[in-house]
Design an enzyme around this catalytic site. Structure first.
Site, PDB file in Angstrom:
ATOM      1  N   GLU A  46       0.683  -1.119  -0.007  1.00 50.44           N
ATOM      2  CA  GLU A  46       0.012  -0.041   0.146  1.00 50.44           C
ATOM      3  C   GLU A  46       0.773   1.425  -0.025  1.00 50.44           C
ATOM      4  OE1 GLU A  46      -3.379   2.467   2.316  1.00 50.44           O
ATOM      5  OE2 GLU A  46      -2.588   0.857   3.473  1.00 50.44           O
ATOM      6  N   ASP A  71       5.066   4.772   3.647  1.00 49.64           N
ATOM      7  CA  ASP A  71       4.907   6.192   4.178  1.00 49.64           C
ATOM      8  C   ASP A  71       6.306   6.927   4.690  1.00 49.64           C
ATOM      9  OD1 ASP A  71       1.811   7.799   4.302  1.00 49.64           O
ATOM     10  OD2 ASP A  71       3.441   8.732   5.388  1.00 49.64           O
ATOM     11  N   ASP A 120      -2.305  11.918  -1.655  1.00 52.98           N
ATOM     12  CA  ASP A 120      -2.634  13.552  -1.875  1.00 52.98           C
ATOM     13  C   ASP A 120      -2.987  13.948  -3.350  1.00 52.98           C
ATOM     14  OD1 ASP A 120      -2.150  16.361  -2.271  1.00 52.98           O
ATOM     15  OD2 ASP A 120      -0.599  16.383  -0.634  1.00 52.98           O
ATOM     16  N   ASP A 156     -11.496   9.820  -2.937  1.00 56.16           N
ATOM     17  CA  ASP A 156     -12.722  10.601  -2.888  1.00 56.16           C
ATOM     18  C   ASP A 156     -12.709  11.716  -4.028  1.00 56.16           C
ATOM     19  OD1 ASP A 156     -11.792  13.066  -1.318  1.00 56.16           O
ATOM     20  OD2 ASP A 156     -10.755  11.204  -0.594  1.00 56.16           O
TER      21      ASP A 156
END
Length: 217
Positions: A46, A71, A120, A156
């Site tokens: 991920e 990350d 982002d 989204d």
């Protein structure tokens, strides 16, 4: 700040976080299953995993795969690491690095599947090359994902989703592309095992539809 510093210190002692200063950080490329997981399972990554809740959710849903959340924010990885420890998961780990450095940590065809969830959107035109679905990133992913592997993207943000579709349809052709602008109203909903991140819940409650696509290189 004190809380972050405490978390950073704890990260150095946690086995499920690989970051600068740890031996595996320099040597894990091509040997995730043998040297870290100690088990030969498909590797699922991920990207920009944030607090790691999606990575952990996937690891719970499919214990037959090995999961790596990536990350650059150490305090976020601390959250995912803690969650994985609470659930006693041995098929999940976290890597602290920038996404554009992935080739330093994964060999060609080492990854079975990549998830990109709510990154982002980088809405400014001057930041286009920093979008994680820009062709420069897609070319890198293509080298690392095996030929029958999948890339799955959930967001989204309508603008980023439409941008990504345009890239895939015009600039970076792929195969078996499926997509929806309203995930929860299609059969594709089964792909995500019902996992929702904090931000997904927030935007869903505000009426924002969740967009989703998947493809093979």
């Amino acid at each position: 700040m004190r809380k972050k510093l405490k978390r950073f210190a704890e990260n150095h002692s946690r086995d499920n976080i690989i970051q600068p200063g740890k031996p595996l950080y320099e040597n894990v490329r091509g040997s995730w299953n043998s040297d870290y997981f100690k088990e030969e399972n498909p590797i699922v990554v991920e990207l920009a995993c944030g607090d790691g809740e999606y990575t952990v959710g996937l690891a719970q849903a499919e214990p037959s795969c090995n999961y790596i959340g990536i990350d650059i924010k150490g305090d976020r990885l601390y959250q995912g690491s803690t969650l994985a420890m609470e659930y006693d998961l041995t098929n999940v780990g976290f890597l602290r690095t920038q996404i554009h450095l992935l080739e330093n940590f994964f060999d060609e065809n080492e990854i079975s599947e990549i998830w990109l969830t709510f990154p982002d959107p980088r809405p400014r035109d001057r930041d286009e090359k920093r979008r994680l679905t820009h062709t420069r990133f897609l070319n890198m992913y293509k080298k690392l994902v095996r030929k029958d592997g999948w890339f799955k993207f959930k967001t989204d943000n309508t603008a980023l989703f439409d941008y990504t579709l345009e890239v895939l349809q015009n600039d970076f052709p792929v195969k078996n592309l499926e997509y929806t602008h309203d995930l929860y109203q299609t059969e594709l909903v089964s792909d995500h095992y019902g996992i929702k991140t904090k931000y997904e819940r927030i935007w869903s409650e505000k009426g924002e539809k969740i967009k989703y696509l998947k493809f093979q290189f």
